[in-house]
Design a protein around this motif. Structure first.
Motif, PDB file in Angstrom:
ATOM      1  N   LEU A  58      44.164  22.141  25.305  1.00 56.00           N
ATOM      2  CA  LEU A  58      43.343  23.316  25.594  1.00 56.00           C
ATOM      3  C   LEU A  58      41.907  23.063  25.155  1.00 56.00           C
ATOM      4  CD1 LEU A  58      45.764  26.190  24.504  1.00 56.00           C
ATOM      5  CD2 LEU A  58      45.094  25.602  26.836  1.00 56.00           C
ATOM      6  N   LYS A  59      40.984  23.261  26.067  1.00 54.88           N
ATOM      7  CA  LYS A  59      39.563  23.130  25.772  1.00 54.88           C
ATOM      8  C   LYS A  59      38.916  24.483  26.008  1.00 54.88           C
ATOM      9  CE  LYS A  59      35.438  20.429  26.927  1.00 54.88           C
ATOM     10  NZ  LYS A  59      34.912  19.350  27.789  1.00 54.88           N
ATOM     11  N   ASP A  60      38.489  25.117  24.935  1.00 57.62           N
ATOM     12  CA  ASP A  60      37.955  26.484  25.020  1.00 57.62           C
ATOM     13  C   ASP A  60      38.969  27.422  25.663  1.00 57.62           C
ATOM     14  OD1 ASP A  60      35.518  25.582  23.921  1.00 57.62           O
ATOM     15  OD2 ASP A  60      34.769  25.034  25.894  1.00 57.62           O
ATOM     16  N   GLY A  61      40.242  27.203  25.332  1.00 53.22           N
ATOM     17  CA  GLY A  61      41.300  28.067  25.836  1.00 53.22           C
ATOM     18  C   GLY A  61      41.758  27.769  27.246  1.00 53.22           C
ATOM     19  N   GLY A  65      42.383  17.773  30.482  1.00 52.87           N
ATOM     20  CA  GLY A  65      42.989  16.465  30.276  1.00 52.87           C
ATOM     21  C   GLY A  65      43.409  15.799  31.570  1.00 52.87           C
ATOM     22  N   PHE A  66      43.828  14.544  31.470  1.00 57.53           N
ATOM     23  CA  PHE A  66      44.185  13.781  32.669  1.00 57.53           C
ATOM     24  C   PHE A  66      45.305  14.457  33.446  1.00 57.53           C
ATOM     25  CE2 PHE A  66      46.731  10.818  35.063  1.00 57.53           C
ATOM     26  CZ  PHE A  66      45.784  10.130  35.792  1.00 57.53           C
ATOM     27  N   ASP A  67      46.406  14.784  32.772  1.00 59.44           N
ATOM     28  CA  ASP A  67      47.549  15.371  33.474  1.00 59.44           C
ATOM     29  C   ASP A  67      47.167  16.671  34.172  1.00 59.44           C
ATOM     30  OD1 ASP A  67      49.298  13.355  32.885  1.00 59.44           O
ATOM     31  OD2 ASP A  67      50.214  14.345  31.165  1.00 59.44           O
ATOM     32  N   VAL A  68      46.305  17.442  33.536  1.00 59.44           N
ATOM     33  CA  VAL A  68      45.880  18.717  34.122  1.00 59.44           C
ATOM     34  C   VAL A  68      45.075  18.470  35.396  1.00 59.44           C
ATOM     35  CG1 VAL A  68      44.451  20.765  33.767  1.00 59.44           C
ATOM     36  CG2 VAL A  68      45.952  19.953  31.928  1.00 59.44           C
ATOM     37  N   GLU A  69      44.089  17.588  35.311  1.00 62.07           N
ATOM     38  CA  GLU A  69      43.262  17.304  36.496  1.00 62.07           C
ATOM     39  C   GLU A  69      44.094  16.654  37.602  1.00 62.07           C
ATOM     40  OE1 GLU A  69      39.298  15.778  36.204  1.00 62.07           O
ATOM     41  OE2 GLU A  69      39.263  16.114  34.027  1.00 62.07           O
TER      42      GLU A  69
END
Length: 286
Positions: A58-61, A65-69
């Protein structure tokens, strides 16, 4: 003078012909593809442990990350929105089997045991590293030096059964002392245990270790010389959902063809998979 009955008859005939043409036109229209079988229509729900940078966190909620993108790009090609269900790693497999999400994408290693219950689309190469504190006197270069030591790991990691087998067949069998493993819910908790010196070494994914060293180069060090237990990482899909499995496989193939997959992997310094890697896994899919 025109005969009204003939005019009416002609109009009726024309109407019949028009109706026939409309019906034929409708019949010739291509059938709409059936929507992919997902838990929530129009959405691909992804089970992911969002405490595991650089793969998923989580980045700023917001999931990043790679898997997310990677999954966002795949979902777009499938004409689906993406939704990430934050789930601790040890619960991901039980979660997809209970239909809590459609797929798992969370640095999930492909193992023969997991292939018995899930189908995988491999998308990265991986392996494990040994992490110690920078000032540690114990500096193992491989698994053979772990006998009699306390090793920390994230719960449910695929390397744990392999480590236990090595401990039983090598360490204990040769009187070197068994390897004691301590498992934690998140990788961050394992690292905290290392900092408190309640474990001797942390067994972790090599990419995650590299990311940690970037942030804290003066605190930790990877002492293993080679990747331990090299393996592939894959998107997991339920064997019952063959249509979704096929669609995700095709979408990934197109990402490889147009270069978007390679570009994303390069941005994260992730090792890509080859045709042979993919075939080695998908050929065993149930």
């Amino acid at each position: 003078m025109l005969d009204p009955s003939r005019i009416l008859s002609g109009l009726c005939a024309a109407g019949t012909v028009a109706a026939s043409l409309l019906l034929a036109s409708a019949t010739m229209q291509p059938a709409q593809a059936a929507p992919l079988p997902t838990i929530k229509e129009g959405t691909l729900s992804v089970g992911s442990d969002l405490t595991y940078p650089p793969f998923a966190y989580l980045k700023d909620g917001v999931p990043a990350g790679f898997d997310v993108e990677f999954m966002q790009a795949l979902s777009k090609r499938l004409e689906l929105s993406s939704e990430f269900i934050d789930t601790r790693f040890a619960s991901l497999i039980t979660g997809i089997r209970a239909n809590h999400f459609d797929v798992v994408a969370s640095a999930l290693y492909v193992t023969p045991e997991r292939q018995k219950i899930l189908n995988f689309i491999p998308y990265l190469k991986a392996g494990s590293s040994l992490l110690v504190l920078k000032d540690a006197t114990f500096r193992p270069t491989g698994e053979a030096e772990l006998c009699g030591k306390v090793v920390g790991s994230m719960q449910g990691a695929s390397w744990l059964p392999k480590l236990k087998k090595f401990s039983d067949e090598h360490c204990a069998a040769n009187g070197l002392g068994a390897i004691e493993t301590r498992e934690f819910d998140t990788d961050a908790q394992v690292t905290q245990a290392l900092r408190s010196r309640s474990i001797d070494v942390e067994f972790m994914d090599n990419v995650v270790a590299a990311e940690l060293l970037k942030k804290f180069p003066n605190d930790y060090e990877v002492t293993s010389k080679d990747l331990i237990y090299p393996v592939l990482i894959g998107v997991a899909v339920s064997p019952q959902n063959k249509d979704l499995y096929g669609a995700v496989s095709e979408a990934f193939s197109k990402m490889r063809q147009d270069g978007s997959y390679a570009a994303l992997a390069e941005a994260y310094a992730m090792p890509t998979v080859s045709d042979a890697d993919i075939e080695s896994v998908t050929s065993t899919a149930q």
